[in-house]
Scaffold this active site. Structure first.
Site, PDB file in Angstrom:
ATOM      1  N   THR A 125       0.836  -1.203   0.000  1.00 18.63           N
ATOM      2  CA  THR A 125       0.000   0.000   0.000  1.00 18.63           C
ATOM      3  C   THR A 125       0.874   1.258   0.000  1.00 18.63           C
ATOM      4  O   THR A 125       2.003   1.216   0.477  1.00 18.63           O
ATOM      5  CB  THR A 125      -0.842  -0.030   1.305  1.00 18.63           C
ATOM      6  N   ARG A 163     -14.011  -7.949   0.592  1.00 13.23           N
ATOM      7  CA  ARG A 163     -13.230  -7.559   1.779  1.00 13.23           C
ATOM      8  C   ARG A 163     -12.671  -6.125   1.654  1.00 13.23           C
ATOM      9  O   ARG A 163     -12.161  -5.734   0.617  1.00 13.23           O
ATOM     10  CB  ARG A 163     -12.077  -8.553   1.950  1.00 13.23           C
ATOM     11  N   GLY A 168     -10.116  -3.386   3.712  1.00 18.08           N
ATOM     12  CA  GLY A 168      -9.127  -3.279   4.782  1.00 18.08           C
ATOM     13  C   GLY A 168      -9.214  -1.945   5.499  1.00 18.08           C
ATOM     14  O   GLY A 168     -10.232  -1.256   5.469  1.00 18.08           O
ATOM     15  N   ASP A 169      -8.106  -1.577   6.113  1.00 13.16           N
ATOM     16  CA  ASP A 169      -8.065  -0.349   6.912  1.00 13.16           C
ATOM     17  C   ASP A 169      -7.851   0.916   6.077  1.00 13.16           C
ATOM     18  O   ASP A 169      -8.216   2.012   6.511  1.00 13.16           O
ATOM     19  CB  ASP A 169      -6.913  -0.439   7.923  1.00 13.16           C
ATOM     20  N   THR A 190       0.022   1.098   6.920  1.00 16.03           N
ATOM     21  CA  THR A 190       0.108  -0.023   5.976  1.00 16.03           C
ATOM     22  C   THR A 190       0.366  -1.304   6.749  1.00 16.03           C
ATOM     23  O   THR A 190       1.094  -1.292   7.743  1.00 16.03           O
ATOM     24  CB  THR A 190       1.226   0.196   4.934  1.00 16.03           C
ATOM     25  N   GLY A 191      -0.226  -2.391   6.294  1.00  9.91           N
ATOM     26  CA  GLY A 191      -0.035  -3.663   6.984  1.00  9.91           C
ATOM     27  C   GLY A 191      -1.282  -4.506   6.911  1.00  9.91           C
ATOM     28  O   GLY A 191      -2.148  -4.277   6.050  1.00  9.91           O
TER      29      GLY A 191
HETATM   30  N1  ASP Z   1      -3.518  -2.288   4.816  1.00  8.45           N
HETATM   31  C1  ASP Z   1      -3.834  -2.837   3.515  1.00  8.45           C
HETATM   32  C2  ASP Z   1      -5.074  -3.682   3.653  1.00  8.45           C
HETATM   33  O1  ASP Z   1      -5.187  -4.409   4.606  1.00  8.45           O
HETATM   34  C3  ASP Z   1      -2.747  -3.649   2.927  1.00  8.45           C
HETATM   35  C4  ASP Z   1      -1.381  -3.021   2.937  1.00  8.45           C
HETATM   36  O2  ASP Z   1      -1.125  -2.105   3.701  1.00  8.45           O
HETATM   37  O3  ASP Z   1      -0.534  -3.404   2.139  1.00  8.45           O
HETATM   38  O4  ASP Z   1      -5.891  -3.658   2.772  1.00  8.45           O
END
Ligand code: ASP
Length: 341
Positions: A207, A235, A237-238, A258-259
């Site tokens: 991300t 789905r 994400g955050d 990110t994560g």
């Molecule tokens: N945080 C992002 C998600 O869970 C993924 C990422 O940060 O690479 O969608």
């Protein structure tokens, strides 16, 4: 002459004598205060797994992105504009999991999420699950500026985009061989067929995000992503969730995360850092360390954040082996890193 009169005369003399120096100092141009920090995803990013040419490609793209935002800020532009344009550079690069090069969902389709927040007004815009918007952060920005809503999803978000002149592309524009291979590997693993663990873990994240402070003292943050490889059932994400993946408040800081998104949502990571600063009066560094290294880690969440506070102090905190990251200060000094040290 009375001693008191003498004393007053000498005081007057000193004051007059010193005054030109004082006024000279007062007239000195004030050093502008601004700053910018970016990430291009966290994960198992290790030197031994990286080729020299790939490392160079990441470094060059991070440099290009941070330069774009820094130039806007140094010329007096807004933090919001810097965040948006900086993220555009990374969205247009196949190196990152956002825009072109986004990871693929279980159906082999790129589904994109993004959000942006203005620390001055606390206005925010977010979109999720779009499949044809070239630069998702631009759509998030439009949602913030031109709608009465904060978050639009999928088809509805694209309908809104049509009304606001956003650039549309075929879904195939986002796809790269690398992400197709990552999806195949993830599916194979689901079926119990072993595939390269390195490949899977390395392809998990990516991300992009940015946090900035402009010369007017306004903070902004934004995040853009394809989410996670092989995601199912719509789905989300955050990254498009204000308070989890993105947050900005002029009183405290601007954060982009990110994560592993589920953990960032459960910990409301970006807002938690800001809230700690606001209510406990602790620094951005202390708050970020507590959230990433303790609260997130205790739950088993992996990833990191970049952030900047109202004084321009920057933080890049993560609990993974690496995070693509860069920052550039008022003096133009740049720091670009991807491994732990
Ligand atoms: N945080 C992002 C998600 O869970 C993924 C990422 O940060 O690479 O969608």
């Amino acid at each position: 002459m009375k001693p008191i009169t003498l004393f007053l005369i000498s005081l007057l003399f000193v004051a007059c004598h010193d005054s030109p120096k004082l006024s000279k100092e007062k007239n000195l141009p004030k050093t502008p205060k601004f700053g910018i920090v970016i990430h291009g995803g966290a994960g198992v990013i290790k030197k031994e797994n990286m080729t020299d040419s790939l490392q160079k490609a990441y470094e060059e793209k991070l440099q290009e992105a941070i330069d774009v935002g820094h130039k806007i800020l140094s010329e007096g532009g807004t933090a919001l504009e810097a965040v948006q344009k900086t993220i555009n550079v990374m969205e247009n690069s196949p190196l990152f999991n956002s825009g072109k090069g986004a990871v693929l969902n279980a159906e082999g389709i790129a589904e994109l999420d993004a959000s942006i927040m203005d620390g001055k007004t606390k206005n925010a815009g977010a979109i999720s699950g779009v499949q044809h918007i070239k630069n998702p952060i631009n759509l998030a920005y439009k949602v913030m500026k031109e709608s009465e809503h904060v978050m639009l999803s999928a088809k509805g978000a694209e309908e809104f985009a049509m009304l606001h002149d956003l650039e549309f592309v075929e879904n195939s524009y986002f796809m790269t061989k690398r992400r197709k291979r990552a999806l195949e590997a993830s599916k194979a693993r689901e079926k119990g067929i072993s595939s390269s663990e390195f490949f899977l873990s390395n392809e998990k994240y990516g991300t992009v995000g940015c946090a900035a402070l402009d010369q007017d003292g306004n903070l902004a943050a934004g995040t853009s992503t394809g989410g996670m490889t092989n995601k199912k059932y719509g789905r989300i994400g955050d990254s498009p969730i204000i308070g989890a993946g993105t947050y900005a408040n002029n009183k405290t800081c601007a954060i982009s995360a990110t994560g592993h998104g589920e953990y960032f949502i459960r910990n409301v990571v970006a807002h938690d850092i800001s809230a700690m600063m606001e209510y406990q009066g602790i620094s951005l560094e202390q708050a970020a360390k507590r959230v990433i290294q303790k609260k997130l880690t205790d739950l088993g969440g992996t990833g990191g954040i970049v952030g900047i506070d109202k004084n321009g102090k920057v933080i890049m905190e993560f609990n993974t082996p690496g995070m693509f990251r860069a920052t550039k200060n008022v003096k133009g000094e740049t720091e670009i890193k991807m491994y732990k040290d």
